[in-house]
Every structure is written in structure tokens, then in C-alpha cells.
Design an enzyme around this catalytic site. Structure first.
Site, PDB file in Angstrom:
ATOM      1  N   GLU A  30     -69.604 -27.381 -28.925  1.00 58.58           N
ATOM      2  CA  GLU A  30     -69.842 -28.814 -28.754  1.00 58.58           C
ATOM      3  C   GLU A  30     -68.697 -29.440 -27.988  1.00 58.58           C
ATOM      4  O   GLU A  30     -68.896 -30.297 -27.143  1.00 58.58           O
ATOM      5  CB  GLU A  30     -69.995 -29.508 -30.114  1.00 58.58           C
ATOM      6  CG  GLU A  30     -70.733 -30.840 -30.055  1.00 58.58           C
ATOM      7  CD  GLU A  30     -69.834 -32.023 -29.764  1.00 58.58           C
ATOM      8  OE1 GLU A  30     -70.343 -33.076 -29.375  1.00 58.58           O
ATOM      9  OE2 GLU A  30     -68.600 -31.899 -29.907  1.00 58.58           O
ATOM     10  N   ASP A  39     -66.661 -25.802 -33.864  1.00 53.58           N
ATOM     11  CA  ASP A  39     -65.507 -25.681 -32.966  1.00 53.58           C
ATOM     12  C   ASP A  39     -64.684 -26.963 -32.984  1.00 53.58           C
ATOM     13  O   ASP A  39     -65.140 -28.012 -33.460  1.00 53.58           O
ATOM     14  CB  ASP A  39     -65.958 -25.351 -31.531  1.00 53.58           C
ATOM     15  CG  ASP A  39     -66.870 -26.408 -30.915  1.00 53.58           C
ATOM     16  OD1 ASP A  39     -67.613 -27.067 -31.679  1.00 53.58           O
ATOM     17  OD2 ASP A  39     -66.844 -26.585 -29.687  1.00 53.58           O
TER      18      ASP A  39
HETATM   19 ZN   LIG Z   1     -67.497 -33.689 -32.943  1.00 50.68          ZN
END
Ligand SMILES: [Zn+2]
Length: 384
Positions: A135, A73
Site C-alpha cells: 500500500e 507494510d
Molecule cells: Zn496506511
């Protein structure tokens, strides 16, 4: 042979702004399956949070088990780009796009490195990739749940490299062997509201809060140690919000953040703050409430065989051993550290999260060489 740069471009062209996948995992699976990796796509959900796609891919069943962890992501592109953020344009040998540095190019580099190593036959052990799509978001439906899933399956990772853009100028110049923890505190001091002309009938929370702020702010938390800078405390807010000139307010609030090294835990810091607050509450007659929220605990992978293997390998390629660092914010290594020794090694991160995020093509190729050499060295002589 995998074209590393083309693979990085393909990943950048997937607009995988958390929690969207944007097709990024399809691209990864498409590159990993032909190499022999068994791919598990895992969608995790939790009420109140968006569901997120994750990927676990493993080749081999034996130990030692080397895991590369990362995320597919990206943060939103924001404004001010000269290049379109998802076009993956190459201009003067520099690759532009959201995720070019953080960290799609590192994903491509590791897959190309794995292919290179596998060309010499299967590894004497296992290689896996633990890729989360969560993340840059709340990190609730990502690495933590992937690790729990692995544990439930009885899979054990021996060592892990996280491909975050932790380098400063060139790929491999810095090795993150730990990170400081982060904890946010809110303080609410409650007194008794009253008329400024009759202060003896009120209990003013402002001097009590001011005193607490001064005491906490003046304290040196520690001197740091061989691996960590000193812990720091920074106030972010102090509010009363009282528009009246003739009223002693009933309440005053403050907020602060502590970035802490491995000499502290969230519990030890909370106890320290609560002790000071309790003492001041007694002196002032105010009620003082403290609330704390930890966003990451500190961790350290103590220098040893694993860090030495990486350091020696990088030095052999670049002529310079990486600087061991514990600076910066938190990363998903904060979850992995509970499972196995973990370090972070990747591209230079100067442009991450910025407009016109970019990375020189030569740096991606250099990182591919580094990852391939680490894999070869790891299976030649596992740091067990
Ligand atoms: Zn990163």
C-alpha cells in the site's frame, strides 16, 4: 482471548518496509487461523516491480460478506526517533513504532474484534480480511491484484471498511466516505530558438507557456458539492533552464497537479487542458504537448444504509457520530470502490509517516470496541 496491544506490538516488531514482509503476515495468519479463518497467502509479481506478499483470510461462505481491508507494510522509519521504530515500546500508555498508527494497530484491533464477535457463535454471513503488503509502495502488486484474484474465484464482497488512520483526534471521529482523485500534468511548449536581437525570426515558447499557466491557474474548476471540497489545481514547476542572455529558448516546460472531486474524471480534465493548449498553440505558433498521469480517481460511497449503520454504531459508543469526510490523499479504497461500498475508519493519523509514530493504548482499545460493535450490528441487520 487475544491481547490486542500485544498483537499490535508483535506486528510493529516485524520491519515490513514495503516491499518487505518482515514476518508480519506470519503474525496475522497465526492470529487468524485459530479463529477459523482460511488464510490464503498470495505473492504477486510483475516485471520491473518487486514481488509482494499479500493475505486474504475468510471465515464463512455465506453472504452478507463483510471485508476489512488494510495493509501490513509501512513507510521507512527515517531519522529522528527517540524510540526505536521497530521495538514497539509502550511509554506512559502510548505505543510507539513505525506502523503504530498506519496501520498495524488497526489490524490487531479488527482481529481482536472479530474474536469477540465470534465468541457468540459463527456470524450470519462471512468476515474477511484483505491485507496487502504493497500500500505504501507502488500499489501494483497489492489490493488491485487481490481483488482480481477474488473475482476470478467468484467471491463477492458486500461491504468493506478500510482501517486507515483517517480519524482526527480520536478513533471513530471521522468516517471517510470518499476521496478526491489526483492527476499530474506535464506541459512542453516548443517554439523556434533564435537570437534575442531578431525575435521576429524566432518563436518564443515562454509567453505561450506563461499564458497557459495563467489561464489554467485562474480557472475555478467547480464549487464543490455536498460531499466534496472544490477541486484544486496547483502548479509545481515552470522551467526554461536557459543560461544564455542572448538566446530565445526553443522549449519551456511546466507541471501541475489537480486534486479533483466527483464532478470530474481524468478524461474530462485532460480534455479541458488539451483544449486550452490547442487554442494557445494556434495563437502562438508553438507546439504544445500535454501528458497526464492519473494516480487515483475520485470516489464517493453515497451516504446510505451502510454509512448510517457505522455512524449509529460509533455514536452509540463514543456519544458522537463521525464526521463524513472526503479529504486527504488516496488510499486503496480507490480500488475497492469498484467492487462494493467502501468507507475508511481507523485511528487518529496525526503521527503517521512521522518520527516517533505513536498511538495511545486506550485508542487502540476504543477502536477494537468500535470494530466489534460494527460487526455485531452488521450481522444483526445487514445494510442490504
Ligand atoms: Zn496506511
Amino acid at each position: 482471548m487475544i491481547d490486542t496491544i500485544a498483537l499490535a506490538q508483535k506486528l510493529i516488531r516485524c520491519p515490513s518496509v514495503t516491499p518487505a514482509d518482515g514476518g508480519a503476515l506470519d503474525v496475522l495468519v497465526g492470529a487468524l487461523q485459530p479463529l477459523g479463518f482460511s488464510c490464503h497467502r498470495l505473492r504477486f509479481e510483475e516485471s520491473g516491480t518487486p514481488g509482494v506478499e499479500n493475505l486474504y483470510a475468510r471465515l464463512g461462505a455465506a453472504s452478507p460478506h463483510f471485508c476489512f481491508a488494510g495493509h501490513s507494510d509501512v513507510v521507512p522509519p527515517g531519522e529522528g526517533w527517540a524510540q526505536s521504530p521497530f521495538s514497539a515500546t509502550i511509554l506512559d500508555d502510548v505505543l510507539y513504532g513505525r506502523g503504530a498508527a498506519d496501520m498495524k494497530s488497526a489490524l490487531a484491533a479488527f482481529i481482536a474484534a472479530a474474536e469477540r464477535v465470534l465468541a457468540n457463535g459463527p456470524p450470519k454471513g462471512s468476515i474477511s480480511l484483505l491485507i496487502t503488503g504493497d500500500e505504501e509502495g507502488p500499489a501494483i502488486n497489492g489490493t488491485a491484484k487481490l481483488l482480481a484474484w477474488l473475482e476470478a474465484r467468484g467471491e463477492r464482497i458486500d461491504h468493506c471498511v478500510v482501517g486507515e488512520p483517517t480519524s482526527v483526534a480520536h478513533a471513530g471521529d471521522t468516517l471517510k466516505i470518499g476521496r478526491r482523485g489526483s492527476i499530474n500534468f506535464q506541459v512542453t511548449v516548443t517554439g523556434v530558438q533564435g537570437h534575442v536581437g531578431y525575435p521576429q525570426k524566432a518563436v518564443n515558447p515562454i509567453p505561450a507557456l506563461a499564458s497557459l499557466v495563467t489561464q489554467l491557474g485562474a480557472q475555478h474548476l467547480d464549487k464543490g458539492n455536498a460531499h466534496f471540497d472544490p477541486s484544486t489545481l496547483a502548479f509545481t514547476s515552470m522551467d526554461v533552464g536557459n543560461p544564455a542572455t542572448n538566446v530565445i529558448p526553443g522549449e519551456a516546460r511546466a507541471a501541475f497537479n489537480i486534486r479533483f472531486n466527483d464532478k470530474h474524471t481524468p478524461e474530462s480534465l485532460t480534455n479541458w487542458v488539451t483544449d486550452k493548449a490547442d487554442r494557445l498553440a494556434e495563437e502562438s505558433g508553438c507546439r504544445i504537448e500535454i501528458s497526464a498521469k492519473t494516480s487515483g480517481v475520485s470516489f464517493l460511497t453515497a451516504p446510505g444504509k451502510f454509512t448510517q449503520l457505522i455512524s449509529d454504531t460509533v455514536a452509540g459508543l463514543t456519544g458522537q457520530a463521525p464526521f463524513f469526510s472526503t479529504s486527504g490523499g488516496t488510499s486503496d479504497a480507490r480500488f475497492i470502490k469498484d467492487v462494493c461500498p467502501v468507507v475508511e475508519l481507523g485511528l487518529a493519523g496525526a503521527t503517521m509517516h512521522k518520527a516517533d509514530e505513536c498511538v495511545p493504548v486506550a485508542e487502540i482499545n476504543a477502536l477494537t470496541d468500535i470494530y466489534a460493535a460494527i460487526l455485531s450490528a452488521y450481522f444483526a441487520k445487514p445494510p442490504l
